[in-house]
Write a protein that holds these residues in place. Structure first.
Motif, PDB file in Angstrom:
ATOM      1  N   GLN A 166       0.831  -1.210   0.000  1.00 30.66           N
ATOM      2  CA  GLN A 166       0.000   0.000   0.000  1.00 30.66           C
ATOM      3  C   GLN A 166       0.866   1.261   0.000  1.00 30.66           C
ATOM      4  OE1 GLN A 166      -2.317  -1.533   3.598  1.00 30.66           O
ATOM      5  NE2 GLN A 166      -3.846  -0.230   2.617  1.00 30.66           N
ATOM      6  N   LYS A 167       0.246   2.374  -0.379  1.00 36.87           N
ATOM      7  CA  LYS A 167       0.964   3.654  -0.322  1.00 36.87           C
ATOM      8  C   LYS A 167       0.758   4.252   1.072  1.00 36.87           C
ATOM      9  CE  LYS A 167       0.833   5.040  -5.163  1.00 36.87           C
ATOM     10  NZ  LYS A 167       0.155   5.903  -6.154  1.00 36.87           N
ATOM     11  N   PRO A 168       1.816   4.872   1.650  1.00 41.92           N
ATOM     12  CA  PRO A 168       1.688   5.473   2.989  1.00 41.92           C
ATOM     13  C   PRO A 168       0.514   6.429   3.121  1.00 41.92           C
ATOM     14  CG  PRO A 168       3.980   5.455   2.315  1.00 41.92           C
ATOM     15  CD  PRO A 168       3.191   4.990   1.132  1.00 41.92           C
ATOM     16  N   VAL A 169       0.255   7.235   2.079  1.00 41.28           N
ATOM     17  CA  VAL A 169      -0.848   8.200   2.132  1.00 41.28           C
ATOM     18  C   VAL A 169      -2.193   7.476   2.256  1.00 41.28           C
ATOM     19  CG1 VAL A 169      -2.099   9.971   0.807  1.00 41.28           C
ATOM     20  CG2 VAL A 169       0.388  10.006   0.881  1.00 41.28           C
ATOM     21  N   ASP A 170      -2.342   6.379   1.490  1.00 41.52           N
ATOM     22  CA  ASP A 170      -3.601   5.607   1.523  1.00 41.52           C
ATOM     23  C   ASP A 170      -3.809   4.962   2.898  1.00 41.52           C
ATOM     24  OD1 ASP A 170      -3.891   6.323  -1.101  1.00 41.52           O
ATOM     25  OD2 ASP A 170      -3.130   4.418  -1.916  1.00 41.52           O
ATOM     26  N   ILE A 171      -2.705   4.437   3.463  1.00 39.77           N
ATOM     27  CA  ILE A 171      -2.786   3.796   4.790  1.00 39.77           C
ATOM     28  C   ILE A 171      -3.262   4.813   5.827  1.00 39.77           C
ATOM     29  CG2 ILE A 171      -1.422   2.765   6.681  1.00 39.77           C
ATOM     30  CD1 ILE A 171       0.434   1.575   4.492  1.00 39.77           C
ATOM     31  N   ALA A 172      -2.609   5.982   5.840  1.00 38.84           N
ATOM     32  CA  ALA A 172      -2.928   7.024   6.830  1.00 38.84           C
ATOM     33  C   ALA A 172      -4.378   7.475   6.690  1.00 38.84           C
ATOM     34  CB  ALA A 172      -1.980   8.205   6.660  1.00 38.84           C
ATOM     35  N   LYS A 173      -4.837   7.648   5.420  1.00 43.44           N
ATOM     36  CA  LYS A 173      -6.214   8.110   5.177  1.00 43.44           C
ATOM     37  C   LYS A 173      -7.227   7.054   5.638  1.00 43.44           C
ATOM     38  CE  LYS A 173      -8.937  10.512   1.667  1.00 43.44           C
ATOM     39  NZ  LYS A 173     -10.183   9.963   2.204  1.00 43.44           N
ATOM     40  N   ALA A 174      -6.946   5.790   5.321  1.00 41.24           N
ATOM     41  CA  ALA A 174      -7.859   4.702   5.710  1.00 41.24           C
ATOM     42  C   ALA A 174      -7.956   4.598   7.235  1.00 41.24           C
ATOM     43  CB  ALA A 174      -7.370   3.381   5.114  1.00 41.24           C
ATOM     44  N   ALA A 175      -6.812   4.753   7.918  1.00 49.36           N
ATOM     45  CA  ALA A 175      -6.794   4.684   9.392  1.00 49.36           C
ATOM     46  C   ALA A 175      -7.603   5.823   9.995  1.00 49.36           C
ATOM     47  CB  ALA A 175      -5.360   4.737   9.897  1.00 49.36           C
ATOM     48  N   LEU A 176      -7.470   7.014   9.394  1.00 49.45           N
ATOM     49  CA  LEU A 176      -8.206   8.185   9.898  1.00 49.45           C
ATOM     50  C   LEU A 176      -9.716   7.997   9.709  1.00 49.45           C
ATOM     51  CD1 LEU A 176      -8.265  11.014  11.090  1.00 49.45           C
ATOM     52  CD2 LEU A 176      -7.697  11.942   8.846  1.00 49.45           C
TER      53      LEU A 176
END
Length: 455
Positions: A166-176
């Protein structure tokens, strides 16, 4: 922590403490020594220059308050300036926003970032009763994702799964998004570390920052890198709007240069100190308490807070009731005391915070070995309940059995019983309310006396 600096400064300031008046001449040598002590502690040169200049300006011609000697006034000035260099007071996390409050963790590889995410999660859960979610956006090190998952499970906080594809940006957004959906108070995002500051890494972390808009962006840095810690923090601060710093591995840093340089160079406050490997070894950073420790005056406030957090109130009340009823102090009680001491970071952790301990001779400090407490506990664990209650029945064959069961020697068992007898005598004196008698007995309990006999 700060042992070298503390030792050097205490010795230097002792020379000026008896002076009748502070003049240019009699503080010149002291200031030279202070300057050398700070440089040896790996404090950045601009910080040292500024510090010495400010102390000199305040010290020469100071109106000395009537209650203090000029020497004490000088030490007061040094303490105040140390506090000013590190930030006037503790700056807490600002989590006042629409939940979930997002905390972004940044830093170089090996600084202890992932461990700090876990420690911070535990601190927020236990001390501020927050519902915490942690996530790893470190896609370059699959082990980091697994490490955080294990850590979260051990601590009892929730982990949001991610994978290296996964891309770091996608991970962070999904977690939020998940954090909003499940009503979390705080979401902590762990990011990838590198071995040095590079453009690609900075670009990636900027994107993550922009996407999740964190309320706190904390830079995690290894205290043992000294001045470099402050310089790296500055490089990160130029790329990211940092809100604070977590200084890790402080327990292994005898110099303390990073703690004194970071605030001055970055303008960002140190918010927490990582003081050990345990998951609860994260302390809020209080400049006034640290300054006090550096000057060998101890940190009694932190010690009291440790006591309040770690002392088992139920056990303490039981022991107090026993005292009231004039019942004896047995080996079961002694074991309880050892366990509580262990929970507070052991004897060395406590001694660090006691005034004047930096002046103890090395040979005495060496005798206070926390491994000894582990051994003592193992010996008591090897006894039967009856033996713990009535230590006087422990004779020859019982001693051999206890030594074998705890992996120790008979002389270790003898030593423990001797120490316990001294503790018992002291407790009896306390029951009679004789504080003076108890203090006299404490001499025998302290290093150099009977409690920690030289081995």
């Amino acid at each position: 922590m700060f042992e070298n600096l503390s030792e050097r400064l205490s010795r230097t300031l002792k020379n000026v403490s008896g002076r009748g008046r502070l003049t240019d001449d009699n503080i010149k040598d002291t200031l030279r020594e202070v300057r050398m002590a700070l440089l040896e502690a790996d404090v950045a040169l601009p910080v040292v220059r500024d510090f010495v200049k400010r102390v000199k300006e305040r010290a020469v011609g100071t109106e000395v308050s009537k209650s203090l000697t000029p020497g004490q006034e000088f030490i007061k000035i040094v303490q105040a300036e140390l506090e000013a260099v590190m930030g006037a007071s503790n700056e807490d996390l600002d989590l006042s926003c629409q939940p979930p409050a997002v905390i972004l963790m940044a830093g170089l590889q090996g600084a202890g970032k992932t461990t700090s995410v876990g420690k911070l999660g535990k601190l927020l859960k236990e001390r501020q009763k927050k519902k915490v979610l942690v996530v790893s956006a470190d896609v370059y090190r699959p082990a980091a994702i697994k490490q955080l998952e294990t850590l979260a499970s051990d601590i009892g906080i929730d982990f949001f799964p991610s994978s290296p594809d996964q891309k770091p940006v996608d991970i962070a957004k999904a977690a939020l998004d998940h954090g909003k959906l499940k009503f979390y108070d705080v979401v902590i995002v762990d990011t990838a570390g590198r071995l040095h500051v590079d453009e690609e890494m900075m670009g990636e972390i900027k994107d993550v920052h922009q996407t999740i808009n964190p309320v706190e962006t904390l830079f995690v840095v290894d205290a043992m890198t000294g001045q470099d810690a402050a310089n790296t923090a500055k490089a990160f601060d130029e790329a990211l709007p940092l809100t604070g710093v977590i200084l890790t591995k402080v327990d292994g840093d005898a110099r303390g240069g990073a703690a004194l340089s970071v605030r001055h160079i970055t303008g960002k406050p140190i918010k927490f100190l990582g003081v050990g490997e345990k998951t609860d070894a994260l302390e809020p950073f209080h400049p006034d308490r640290v300054a006090s420790r550096i000057l060998g005056m101890g940190d009694v406030l932190s010690l009291i807070e440790d006591l309040e957090r770690n002392v088992d109130k139920e056990k303490a009340e039981k022991l107090a009731k026993k005292f009231k009823e004039k019942k004896g102090f047995d080996l079961e009680d002694f074991r309880g005391q050892l366990q509580q001491m262990k929970n507070m970071g052991g004897m060395m952790g406590m001694m660090d915070k006691l005034p004047g301990m930096s002046q103890l001779p090395d040979n005495v400090k060496d005798q206070v070995d926390d491994k000894m407490f582990v051994q003592m506990e193992a010996i008591i664990n090897s006894m039967t309940p009856k033996e713990r209650e009535r230590p006087e029945i422990i004779k020859g064959s019982r001693k051999k059995r206890i030594a074998m069961g705890s992996g120790t020697q008979v002389q270790d068992v003898n030593r423990l019983l001797k120490q316990f007898t001294q503790m018992q005598k002291m407790m009896k004196k306390m029951q009679k309310g004789g504080m003076k008698n108890m203090m006299r007995n404490m001499k025998g309990m302290m290093p150099g006396g009977g409690m920690f006999p030289g081995r």
